[in-house]
Design an enzyme around this catalytic site. Structure first.
Site, PDB file in Angstrom:
ATOM      1  N   SER A  54      43.474  44.218  38.219  1.00 44.18           N
ATOM      2  CA  SER A  54      43.334  43.144  39.213  1.00 44.18           C
ATOM      3  C   SER A  54      44.380  43.227  40.322  1.00 44.18           C
ATOM      4  CB  SER A  54      43.419  41.787  38.514  1.00 44.18           C
ATOM      5  OG  SER A  54      44.544  41.768  37.681  1.00 44.18           O
TER       6      SER A  54
ATOM      7  N   THR B  78      47.141  31.836  41.160  1.00 43.58           N
ATOM      8  CA  THR B  78      46.297  32.889  40.611  1.00 43.58           C
ATOM      9  C   THR B  78      44.967  32.255  40.237  1.00 43.58           C
ATOM     10  OG1 THR B  78      46.143  34.581  38.877  1.00 43.58           O
ATOM     11  CG2 THR B  78      47.198  32.516  38.265  1.00 43.58           C
ATOM     12  N   GLY B  79      43.942  33.075  40.079  1.00 48.50           N
ATOM     13  CA  GLY B  79      42.641  32.530  39.704  1.00 48.50           C
ATOM     14  C   GLY B  79      41.666  32.581  40.864  1.00 48.50           C
TER      15      GLY B  79
ATOM     16  N   ARG C  11      35.046  40.129  51.333  1.00 47.74           N
ATOM     17  CA  ARG C  11      35.554  38.859  50.785  1.00 47.74           C
ATOM     18  C   ARG C  11      37.083  38.888  50.657  1.00 47.74           C
ATOM     19  NH1 ARG C  11      38.910  37.206  46.309  1.00 47.74           N
ATOM     20  NH2 ARG C  11      38.326  35.106  45.695  1.00 47.74           N
TER      21      ARG C  11
ATOM     22  N   THR D 201      47.040  41.419  45.062  1.00 51.42           N
ATOM     23  CA  THR D 201      45.817  41.375  44.246  1.00 51.42           C
ATOM     24  C   THR D 201      44.761  42.355  44.751  1.00 51.42           C
ATOM     25  OG1 THR D 201      44.175  39.837  43.312  1.00 51.42           O
ATOM     26  CG2 THR D 201      44.634  39.601  45.640  1.00 51.42           C
TER      27      THR D 201
HETATM   28  N1  GLY Z   1      43.391  34.875  43.414  1.00 50.60           N
HETATM   29  C1  GLY Z   1      42.844  36.084  43.808  1.00 50.60           C
HETATM   30  C2  GLY Z   1      41.590  36.001  44.552  1.00 50.60           C
HETATM   31  O1  GLY Z   1      40.838  35.054  44.384  1.00 50.60           O
HETATM   32  O2  GLY Z   1      41.316  36.901  45.303  1.00 50.60           O
END
Ligand code: GLY
Length: 306
Positions: free
Chosen positions: A63, A216-217, A193, A183
């Site tokens: 991730s 996060t999330g 996106r 990320t």
């Molecule tokens: N928190 C990482 C994302 O939604 O891209």
């Protein structure tokens, strides 16, 4: 009450807690690395950058950085941002072929008059600064994508592999706070996106007068409530980092009709006194905290106890 007791100033409290590092998820090595930099006298900014680079180079983490899961077209695209104690900020969005996007974000902050670079422009900028292009799609992530393509279901998974975006905040020897966030975003996202992680106030916010927060999330939910900025502003109004994280999660889950069962959001925060907080929607969000010379992975308290 004892007379003549010295008044506890913010500065004296900071002295007792620094250096301090807090980061989302089980990020022992990243936090240890950041703490080691701080112990050598490095700035909080250097510490968070170096800490995040550890996860970006960890190909097993799917991730963040190299080995991150790709978008639905099979391209790994990375997002990152960094913020220093002076309120400076730099970010890169949707970058292909460059592993250490946190360092590119820092270059944007320090070497350009801008705050964000996106896509090909960000990649070209990175190359102009000496970053090497490399293939970020590992065999393991390619296999996972090929398996996903059979059904092509878009479904955010709670606590995917118990790991996700790395958000990191540090307090250095001078009591200054900086933060970083990196990320590969949602696995199998639509091409183009971008989530919360590289967006100031979403995935990260630092105000050296008050504290810092990171997320996060599911980025869409963080962005809709400007989560990290909200937490810092709540701390400015006197909330503890823990209270502020809980209120920010409340802003998401208490929206009328919000079905939060299938997505996770977690927050971490630190204030100028070195107090920390963490809270998530669901169980199994953890964070690493380096404080008083110890680096511990701690399970966060959470909202959905049902
Ligand atoms: N928190 C990482 C994302 O939604 O891209």
């Amino acid at each position: 009450m004892r007379q003549n007791q010295p008044k506890k100033t913010v500065a004296s409290t900071i002295k007792s807690v620094k250096p301090l590092v807090i980061a989302t998820w089980k990020t022992d090595l990243a936090v240890e690395t950041a703490a080691a930099y701080l112990a050598k006298g490095a700035s909080a900014l250097d510490a968070v950058e170096q800490g995040c680079r550890i996860e970006e180079a960890n190909e097993k983490g799917q991730s963040v950085g190299k080995g991150g899961l790709p978008d639905r077209d099979g391209n790994v695209t990375l997002d990152a941002c960094i913020m220093d104690e002076k309120g400076n900020y730099g970010a890169v969005l949707g970058v292909k072929n460059i592993k250490h996007v946190i360092s590119v974000a820092r270059k944007v902050m320090e070497d350009t008059p801008h705050v964000m670079l996106v896509g090909e422009g960000a990649e070209q900028f990175a190359v102009s600064k000496g970053f090497e292009r490399e293939n970020l799609l590992t065999e393991a992530s390619k296999k996972a994508w090929e398996k996903w393509k059979i059904k092509s279901e878009y479904k955010p998974i709670i606590n995917i592999e118990n790991h996700d975006t790395i958000g990191m905040l540090a307090v250095d020897k001078d009591g200054n706070i900086s933060g970083a966030c990196t990320t590969s975003g949602l696995a199998y996202k639509l091409a183009g996106r971008v989530g919360d992680s590289p967006i100031i106030g979403g995935g990260l916010f630092v105000d050296n007068e008050v504290g810092g927060a990171s997320a996060t999330g599911l980025g869409e939910e963080v962005l809709k409530t400007v989560g990290s900025f909200l937490i810092v502003e709540l701390m400015r109004q006197g909330k503890t980092p823990q209270e502020a994280c809980e209120i920010a999660i409340g802003r998401i889950v208490n929206k009328p009709g919000k079905d939060f069962k299938n997505f996770q959001v977690g927050y971490i925060a630190v204030n100028k006194q070195g107090e920390t907080g963490a809270y998530s929607i669901h169980q199994w969000f953890s964070y690493n905290l380096f404080k008083n010379g110890e680096n511990k992975n701690i399970q966060s308290n959470y909202f959905n106890k049902a």
